[in-house]
Design a protein around this motif. Structure first.
Motif, PDB file in Angstrom:
ATOM      1  N   LEU A  11       0.821  -1.213   0.000  1.00  0.00           N
ATOM      2  CA  LEU A  11       0.000   0.000   0.000  1.00  0.00           C
ATOM      3  C   LEU A  11       0.853   1.260   0.000  1.00  0.00           C
ATOM      4  O   LEU A  11       0.579   2.203  -0.735  1.00  0.00           O
ATOM      5  CB  LEU A  11      -0.885   0.054   1.255  1.00  0.00           C
ATOM      6  N   ILE A  12       1.859   1.251   0.877  1.00  0.00           N
ATOM      7  CA  ILE A  12       2.712   2.428   1.063  1.00  0.00           C
ATOM      8  C   ILE A  12       4.157   1.949   1.149  1.00  0.00           C
ATOM      9  O   ILE A  12       4.543   1.323   2.137  1.00  0.00           O
ATOM     10  CB  ILE A  12       2.324   3.199   2.336  1.00  0.00           C
ATOM     11  N   PRO A  13       4.961   2.227   0.132  1.00  0.00           N
ATOM     12  CA  PRO A  13       6.359   1.786   0.170  1.00  0.00           C
ATOM     13  C   PRO A  13       7.080   2.373   1.390  1.00  0.00           C
ATOM     14  O   PRO A  13       6.919   3.554   1.708  1.00  0.00           O
ATOM     15  CB  PRO A  13       6.950   2.334  -1.121  1.00  0.00           C
ATOM     16  N   PRO A  14       7.856   1.553   2.070  1.00  0.00           N
ATOM     17  CA  PRO A  14       8.580   2.046   3.252  1.00  0.00           C
ATOM     18  C   PRO A  14       9.780   2.895   2.863  1.00  0.00           C
ATOM     19  O   PRO A  14      10.235   2.854   1.714  1.00  0.00           O
ATOM     20  CB  PRO A  14       9.029   0.753   3.950  1.00  0.00           C
ATOM     21  N   PRO A  15      10.296   3.669   3.826  1.00  0.00           N
ATOM     22  CA  PRO A  15      11.522   4.433   3.569  1.00  0.00           C
ATOM     23  C   PRO A  15      12.670   3.473   3.241  1.00  0.00           C
ATOM     24  O   PRO A  15      12.634   2.306   3.636  1.00  0.00           O
ATOM     25  CB  PRO A  15      11.785   5.160   4.894  1.00  0.00           C
ATOM     26  N   PRO A  16      13.689   3.966   2.544  1.00  0.00           N
ATOM     27  CA  PRO A  16      14.783   3.088   2.132  1.00  0.00           C
ATOM     28  C   PRO A  16      15.630   2.560   3.292  1.00  0.00           C
ATOM     29  O   PRO A  16      16.170   1.461   3.211  1.00  0.00           O
ATOM     30  CB  PRO A  16      15.618   3.955   1.198  1.00  0.00           C
ATOM     31  N   GLU A  17      15.741   3.343   4.357  1.00  0.00           N
ATOM     32  CA  GLU A  17      16.581   2.930   5.484  1.00  0.00           C
ATOM     33  C   GLU A  17      15.721   2.459   6.651  1.00  0.00           C
ATOM     34  O   GLU A  17      14.907   3.219   7.163  1.00  0.00           O
ATOM     35  CB  GLU A  17      17.459   4.097   5.951  1.00  0.00           C
ATOM     36  N   PRO A  18      15.899   1.206   7.078  1.00  0.00           N
ATOM     37  CA  PRO A  18      15.137   0.738   8.242  1.00  0.00           C
ATOM     38  C   PRO A  18      15.610   1.431   9.521  1.00  0.00           C
ATOM     39  O   PRO A  18      16.724   1.949   9.588  1.00  0.00           O
ATOM     40  CB  PRO A  18      15.426  -0.759   8.289  1.00  0.00           C
ATOM     41  N   ARG A  19      14.743   1.460  10.514  1.00  0.00           N
ATOM     42  CA  ARG A  19      15.082   2.036  11.821  1.00  0.00           C
ATOM     43  C   ARG A  19      15.618   0.932  12.706  1.00  0.00           C
ATOM     44  O   ARG A  19      15.069  -0.170  12.761  1.00  0.00           O
ATOM     45  CB  ARG A  19      13.849   2.642  12.486  1.00  0.00           C
ATOM     46  N   ASN A  20      16.678   1.226  13.401  1.00  0.00           N
ATOM     47  CA  ASN A  20      17.237   0.281  14.363  1.00  0.00           C
ATOM     48  C   ASN A  20      16.905   0.767  15.758  1.00  0.00           C
ATOM     49  O   ASN A  20      17.213   1.905  16.110  1.00  0.00           O
ATOM     50  CB  ASN A  20      18.747   0.145  14.167  1.00  0.00           C
ATOM     51  N   THR A  21      16.267  -0.075  16.530  1.00  0.00           N
ATOM     52  CA  THR A  21      15.805   0.276  17.861  1.00  0.00           C
ATOM     53  C   THR A  21      16.457  -0.631  18.883  1.00  0.00           C
ATOM     54  O   THR A  21      16.598  -1.834  18.641  1.00  0.00           O
ATOM     55  CB  THR A  21      14.267   0.119  17.939  1.00  0.00           C
ATOM     56  N   ASP A  22      16.844  -0.078  20.006  1.00  0.00           N
ATOM     57  CA  ASP A  22      17.367  -0.858  21.116  1.00  0.00           C
ATOM     58  C   ASP A  22      16.162  -1.408  21.890  1.00  0.00           C
ATOM     59  O   ASP A  22      15.677  -0.791  22.830  1.00  0.00           O
ATOM     60  CB  ASP A  22      18.252   0.013  22.012  1.00  0.00           C
ATOM     61  N   TRP A  23      15.670  -2.560  21.457  1.00  0.00           N
ATOM     62  CA  TRP A  23      14.458  -3.128  22.051  1.00  0.00           C
ATOM     63  C   TRP A  23      14.659  -3.530  23.502  1.00  0.00           C
ATOM     64  O   TRP A  23      13.724  -3.409  24.314  1.00  0.00           O
ATOM     65  CB  TRP A  23      13.940  -4.295  21.214  1.00  0.00           C
TER      66      TRP A  23
END
Length: 177
Positions: A11-23
């Motif tokens: 539906l909506i293409p994601p941004p090119p760079e994924p987000r890295n989260t300290d889960w």
């Protein structure tokens, strides 16, 4: 990638760079393990705005206004005060059940996970609360499924704006302000 997220990326293409989260840090601060669909959603889209209306909260969001940890602290306090005067929704009748926000809107509605004692985070469902009111809706789906259903019109909420979703979707990743 889960099926709901795969549909969302169509539906909506994601941004090119994924987000890295300290889960580990985020979950330690919240005191709960977060659902895997949400972690995938954040990794793919990050804290974000959908159709100029819905804001997906992110732990450590570059835009501090949409930090999941801050929202959880604020909403927990606000709801405790609210329930001194208003009845809790039936889904929260069990004293061990609670809600934690995962999204908000530009009108102030809040979208929560319904967390029940001993329940696996991947089984959490969605609660929607109107801004400044006592109307709640419950949806038996995870947050990614709800987002997709809301964007496609498969979910019709009486709480969320009738202008949401747009016919032509918009998306923007939240950045520092």
């Amino acid at each position: 990638m889960n099926a709901a997220l795969a549909r969302l990326t169509q539906l909506i293409p994601p941004p090119p760079e994924p987000r890295n989260t300290d889960w580990d840090t985020a979950e330690g601060q919240l005191g709960v393990v977060l659902p895997s669909d949400y972690k995938e959603l954040i990794h793919t889209y990050g804290g974000s705005n959908w159709d100029d209306y819905l804001y997906l909260l992110e732990p450590g969001c570059p835009n501090d206004n949409y930090d999941l940890i801050e929202w959880e602290d604020q909403q927990t306090e606000a709801l405790q005060g609210l329930w001194e005067f208003e009845k809790k929704p039936d889904e929260l009748a069990d004293t061990e059940s609670r809600v934690t926000p995962w999204a908000t809107t530009d009108n102030g509605e809040c979208l929560y996970w319904l967390i029940r004692a001993g329940q696996d985070p991947d089984q959490w469902t969605v609660m929607v609360n109107e801004a400044g009111g006592d109307r709640w809706e419950h949806y038996s789906m995870n947050c990614t499924e709800f987002l997709v259903a809301a964007l496609t019109g498969d979910v019709q909420s009486a709480v969320l704006s009738s202008r949401f979703p747009f016919d032509e979707h918009t998306f923007r990743q939240l950045v520092a302000v």
